[in-house]
Design a protein around this motif. Structure first.
Motif, PDB file in Angstrom:
ATOM      1  N   LEU A   1      34.715   7.694 -15.096  1.00  0.00           N
ATOM      2  CA  LEU A   1      34.729   9.053 -15.608  1.00  0.00           C
ATOM      3  C   LEU A   1      34.085   9.110 -16.984  1.00  0.00           C
ATOM      4  N   HIS A   2      33.437  10.227 -17.271  1.00  0.00           N
ATOM      5  CA  HIS A   2      32.829  10.404 -18.582  1.00  0.00           C
ATOM      6  C   HIS A   2      33.922  10.567 -19.640  1.00  0.00           C
ATOM      7  N   VAL A   3      33.817   9.837 -20.743  1.00  0.00           N
ATOM      8  CA  VAL A   3      34.797   9.898 -21.822  1.00  0.00           C
ATOM      9  C   VAL A   3      34.075   9.924 -23.167  1.00  0.00           C
ATOM     10  N   ARG A   4      34.869  10.211 -24.213  1.00  0.00           N
ATOM     11  CA  ARG A   4      34.418  10.107 -25.591  1.00  0.00           C
ATOM     12  C   ARG A   4      35.371   9.167 -26.323  1.00  0.00           C
ATOM     13  N   PHE A   5      34.921   8.546 -27.395  1.00  0.00           N
ATOM     14  CA  PHE A   5      35.754   7.613 -28.141  1.00  0.00           C
ATOM     15  C   PHE A   5      36.571   8.369 -29.185  1.00  0.00           C
ATOM     16  N   LYS A   6      37.860   8.489 -28.959  1.00  0.00           N
ATOM     17  CA  LYS A   6      38.851   9.074 -29.861  1.00  0.00           C
ATOM     18  C   LYS A   6      38.771  10.587 -30.017  1.00  0.00           C
ATOM     19  N   LEU A   7      37.568  11.137 -30.142  1.00  0.00           N
ATOM     20  CA  LEU A   7      37.404  12.542 -30.501  1.00  0.00           C
ATOM     21  C   LEU A   7      36.450  13.245 -29.537  1.00  0.00           C
ATOM     22  N   PRO A   8      36.533  14.586 -29.462  1.00  0.00           N
ATOM     23  CA  PRO A   8      35.633  15.310 -28.560  1.00  0.00           C
ATOM     24  C   PRO A   8      34.157  15.058 -28.841  1.00  0.00           C
ATOM     25  N   ASN A   9      33.823  14.771 -30.096  1.00  0.00           N
ATOM     26  CA  ASN A   9      32.426  14.510 -30.460  1.00  0.00           C
ATOM     27  C   ASN A   9      32.160  13.028 -30.704  1.00  0.00           C
ATOM     28  N   GLY A  10      33.075  12.162 -30.255  1.00  0.00           N
ATOM     29  CA  GLY A  10      32.901  10.726 -30.441  1.00  0.00           C
ATOM     30  C   GLY A  10      31.836  10.158 -29.516  1.00  0.00           C
ATOM     31  N   PRO A  11      31.500   8.882 -29.679  1.00  0.00           N
ATOM     32  CA  PRO A  11      30.497   8.254 -28.814  1.00  0.00           C
ATOM     33  C   PRO A  11      30.875   8.376 -27.345  1.00  0.00           C
ATOM     34  N   ALA A  12      29.899   8.690 -26.508  1.00  0.00           N
ATOM     35  CA  ALA A  12      30.139   8.899 -25.083  1.00  0.00           C
ATOM     36  C   ALA A  12      30.200   7.571 -24.350  1.00  0.00           C
TER      37      ALA A  12
END
Length: 226
Positions: free
Chosen positions: A76-87
């Protein structure tokens, strides 16, 4: 990140006397001696607490998996820690694991509810030379069993020694009213990183005390990356 934690735990022979207040105002000071090997069994109360469901589970959100670029198992697509974090792209099991830093919108629906109560067995409380009123943290030993993980409980230790910080239900290391971060009942942990699993509820027990110090409930904030 927890570096050399096993060496830190074994190297300390002196125990730290904890004297923090519980939620009802009682001091929970108990002298805990570091054991040579992490073999103490968790208390029956801790087993029962962890076995009990901590929240009503909600129906899982159907999310279409995205194939990874290397053709491996779907993720699944995720981000690191934050909505604008690294994908990134991670399996659901990794996203929903306690302490995981992966941000997904509406993670409660994806994972079927909040993180279940986790057990942590405090096998030693080595002195760090810090102020006993300072922040608490956990140094993972890399050992444990099906009912929980073993850790050393540190106070005022350098961040690199700690795998996780102990925080209050409001996400603060020391609560605003100067009360203890520990509670007599499982807390409703406010996530410092919403829609991740980085903050989760835990019950600490002290198997070397032989039941002299009751289990303590607390919110754990995982120490993950920068």
């Amino acid at each position: 990140m927890a570096v050399g934690v096993g060496a830190v735990v074994v190297g300390f022979s002196a125990a730290l006397v904890l004297d923090h207040p519980a939620a009802d105002g009682r001091g929970s000071g108990a002298e805990v001696h570091a054991r040579a090997t992490p073999s103490a069994a968790p208390t029956e109360r801790v087993k029962a607490a962890v076995a009990s469901p901590s929240a009503t589970r909600t129906p899982s959100l159907r999310v279409a998996p995205s194939p990874s670029t290397d053709g491996a198992a779907s993720c699944l697509h995720v981000r690191f820690k934050l909505p604008n974090g690294p994908a990134g792209c991670k399996p659901k099991a990794d996203i929903c694991a306690p302490g995981a830093p992966w941000y997904v919108a509406d993670i409660l629906a994806l994972c079927g509810g909040p993180t279940p109560l986790q057990a942590v067995h405090i096998i030693s409380e080595p002195a760090t030379g810090g102020d006993p009123g300072s922040s608490y943290c956990l140094a993972w030993t890399g050992s444990g069993e099906g009912t929980g993980k073993d850790a050393a409980l540190l106070m005022n230790a350098p961040g690199y020694q700690c795998g996780a910080a102990l925080v209050g239900a409001d996400g603060q290391a020391i609560q605003a009213d100067d009360t203890s971060v520990f509670t007599a009942i499982p807390p409703d942990c406010a996530d410092s990183y919403p829609d991740t699993r980085m903050t989760y509820p835990a019950v600490l027990d002290f198997p070397n005390d032989g039941g002299a110090q009751p289990p303590e409930y607390v919110c754990v904030l995982a120490n993950v990356g920068a």
